[in-house]
Design a protein around this motif. Structure first.
Motif, short mmCIF file in Angstrom:
data_model
loop_
_atom_site.label_atom_id
_atom_site.label_comp_id
_atom_site.label_asym_id
_atom_site.label_seq_id
_atom_site.Cartn_x
_atom_site.Cartn_y
_atom_site.Cartn_z
N ALA A 3 -6.84 -7.35 3.21
CA ALA A 3 -6.20 -6.35 4.07
C ALA A 3 -6.99 -6.21 5.36
N THR A 4 -6.81 -7.15 6.25
CA THR A 4 -7.51 -7.12 7.53
C THR A 4 -6.93 -6.01 8.41
N VAL A 5 -7.78 -5.10 8.83
CA VAL A 5 -7.35 -4.00 9.70
C VAL A 5 -7.42 -4.49 11.14
N ARG A 6 -6.28 -4.57 11.77
CA ARG A 6 -6.22 -5.07 13.14
C ARG A 6 -6.54 -3.99 14.17
N SER A 7 -6.12 -2.77 13.87
CA SER A 7 -6.40 -1.67 14.80
C SER A 7 -6.29 -0.35 14.07
N MET A 58 0.85 -1.19 0.00
CA MET A 58 0.00 0.00 0.00
C MET A 58 0.88 1.24 0.00
N THR A 59 0.66 2.09 -0.96
CA THR A 59 1.48 3.27 -1.08
C THR A 59 0.61 4.51 -1.17
N GLY A 60 1.27 5.68 -1.14
CA GLY A 60 0.54 6.92 -1.28
C GLY A 60 0.11 7.47 0.06
N ASN A 61 -0.41 8.66 0.01
CA ASN A 61 -0.88 9.34 1.21
C ASN A 61 -2.34 9.77 1.00
N PRO A 62 -3.27 8.88 1.28
CA PRO A 62 -4.67 9.21 1.03
C PRO A 62 -5.20 10.25 2.00
N ASP A 63 -6.27 10.90 1.58
CA ASP A 63 -6.98 11.81 2.47
C ASP A 63 -7.84 11.03 3.46
N ALA A 64 -8.29 9.85 3.05
CA ALA A 64 -9.19 9.06 3.90
C ALA A 64 -8.95 7.58 3.71
N ILE A 65 -9.05 6.86 4.81
CA ILE A 65 -9.03 5.40 4.80
C ILE A 65 -10.46 4.94 5.05
N ILE A 66 -10.94 4.03 4.22
CA ILE A 66 -12.27 3.45 4.39
C ILE A 66 -12.09 1.97 4.70
N VAL A 67 -12.63 1.51 5.83
CA VAL A 67 -12.48 0.12 6.24
C VAL A 67 -13.76 -0.63 5.88
N GLN A 95 -3.11 12.42 12.43
CA GLN A 95 -3.48 11.38 11.48
C GLN A 95 -4.12 10.19 12.19
N TRP A 96 -4.85 9.40 11.41
CA TRP A 96 -5.30 8.08 11.87
C TRP A 96 -4.43 7.04 11.20
N ARG A 97 -3.93 6.08 11.98
CA ARG A 97 -3.04 5.05 11.46
C ARG A 97 -3.74 3.70 11.53
N ALA A 98 -3.88 3.07 10.38
CA ALA A 98 -4.50 1.75 10.31
C ALA A 98 -3.42 0.69 10.16
N ASP A 99 -3.46 -0.31 11.02
CA ASP A 99 -2.54 -1.44 10.96
C ASP A 99 -3.22 -2.54 10.17
N ALA A 100 -2.78 -2.71 8.91
CA ALA A 100 -3.48 -3.64 8.02
C ALA A 100 -2.50 -4.48 7.23
N ALA A 101 -2.66 -5.79 7.33
CA ALA A 101 -1.90 -6.72 6.49
C ALA A 101 -0.41 -6.41 6.47
N GLN A 102 0.15 -6.25 7.63
CA GLN A 102 1.58 -5.99 7.81
C GLN A 102 2.01 -4.64 7.24
#
Length: 383
Positions: A98-102, A1-10, A109-116
């Motif tokens: 891409a399972t989001v663990r937390s 996963m690359t880039g700097n998105p404005d929003a993460i959608i789970v 920022q919001w940081r999503a821990d997903a699929a390593q």
């Protein structure tokens, strides 16, 4: 996963896809994270005969109506087909597996821990749905019971149950429709109904029941239920003579205050009336080959299907955020800004005016709010 998105959608179900479309239309760069391999994964797992209980005209997501060739109440397969077409039309490219663990706050920022991987954005939308965490009650004797016990999300069709006795626990829409499915296949089936219930016809006076709910949406729940009570009794007949108890709260009040959706009848009541579906009370305990009910009656069953709903607890996903969940881990607000800056939920609360319709409305509100939030607090203009 690359880039700097404005929003993460789970989530890449209806809510996640709707938010991706509206947020991109608002000029935001979004990344959609999905734990499964496809969009609409929950819909793909539902039982075979499932159809929407909300009509086609009120079930489309933003920017794309459901096809007019679909029936009034589209099937499960058609909903999946629609979600795939929606994804393609708006060029939504979820990151699958891409399972989001937390999700944790990291400065602004919001940081999503997903699929390593770790991915950050000023906005995050949790759109994981309300039907992905089965609730499985237990009773005394469960460890001794030798019969098959499954949750309704594991049920597909009547074939494995032909020639057997089946008990369905719960009187919501899944329980009512699975009981009907089994009864139509001549399976000996019963419903365990612990408490009082409310029932709505799918259509009333020639119009989908959802159309009436939308018409009355601005009126107080108690008033709506008072207005509708006489005509619903005429449409449905007496449920008391079927061994059911009518809840003191009306259907609208039940949804708004308790998050419980009334049974939308598509033929279940007729099968109860003709004896094809039997009504039992609440369960006291299980035996090796059956059930003892609260009133002391004992019956043998080959299989038990738990139509007991889902209870997602999102506190595990957002372990450090306080003041946004109720005591069960469900969000206090959905479809608008929460107390945590940049955090949104979409489609996470049951709606009396149709879940898919409400998802569309929420997605647009979230897009507008998120665009304004980013412009005001992050020092740059959205695209």
């Amino acid at each position: 996963m690359t880039g700097n998105p404005d929003a993460i959608i789970v989530g890449a179900g209806p809510a996640g896809l709707a938010c991706a479309m509206t947020m991109r239309a608002a000029g935001l760069n979004v990344t959609v994270l999905e734990k499964a391999e496809t969009v609409g994964s929950v819909w793909r797992r539902h039982y075979d005969r499932l159809h929407l209980h909300t009509d086609r005209n009120h079930s489309g997501l933003p920017g794309m109506a459901m096809p007019p060739i679909y029936p009034t109440y589209p099937s499960r397969e058609q909903v999946v087909e629609y979600l795939e077409s929606y994804t393609e039309r708006f060029n939504i490219k979820p990151v699958f597996n891409a399972t989001v663990r937390s999700i944790r706050r990291d400065g602004t920022q919001w940081r999503a821990d997903a699929a390593q991987d770790l991915i950050s954005a000023p906005v995050v939308v949790v759109a994981t749905g309300i039907a992905d965490t089965p609730y499985r009650p237990s009773w005394p004797g469960s460890e001794l019971h030798r019969g098959r016990v499954i949750h309704s999300n594991e049920y597909r069709n009547p074939t494995p149950y032909v020639g057997k006795r089946v008990l369905i626990v719960g009187f919501g829409n899944s329980g009512g429709e699975i009981a009907l499915d089994l009864a139509n296949a001549k399976v000996d089936v019963g419903l365990a109904v612990r408490g009082p219930v409310q029932i709505l016809p799918r259509d009333l006076l020639g119009f989908p029941i959802l159309a009436w709910a939308i018409l009355y949406r601005r009126l107080p729940a108690r008033l709506v239920d008072l207005i509708n009570a006489p005509i619903l009794r005429l449409a449905l007949g007496s449920i008391e003579e079927l061994g059911l108890r009518r809840a003191s709260k009306g259907p609208r009040q039940m949804v708004e205050e308790d998050g419980r959706v009334p049974l939308i009848d598509i033929g279940t009541l007729d099968k109860i009336r003709d004896g094809s579906i039997k009504i039992y009370g609440g369960i006291d305990r299980l035996t090796s080959d059956g059930v003892v009910f609260a009133e002391g009656r004992s019956e043998k069953f080959d299989a038990i299907i738990l139509a007991t709903g889902f209870r997602p607890d999102l506190r595990q996903l957002l372990p450090d955020v306080e003041g946004i969940f109720d005591k069960h881990g469900m969000p206090l607000l959905t479809g608008r800004a929460t107390n945590a800056p940049g955090l949104y939920f979409c489609g996470q609360i049951t709606s009396p005016t149709g879940q898919l319709r409400e998802i569309g409305l929420e997605a647009q509100c979230i897009a507008d709010s998120a665009r304004g939030y980013i412009a005001a607090h992050h020092g740059f203009s959205v695209r």
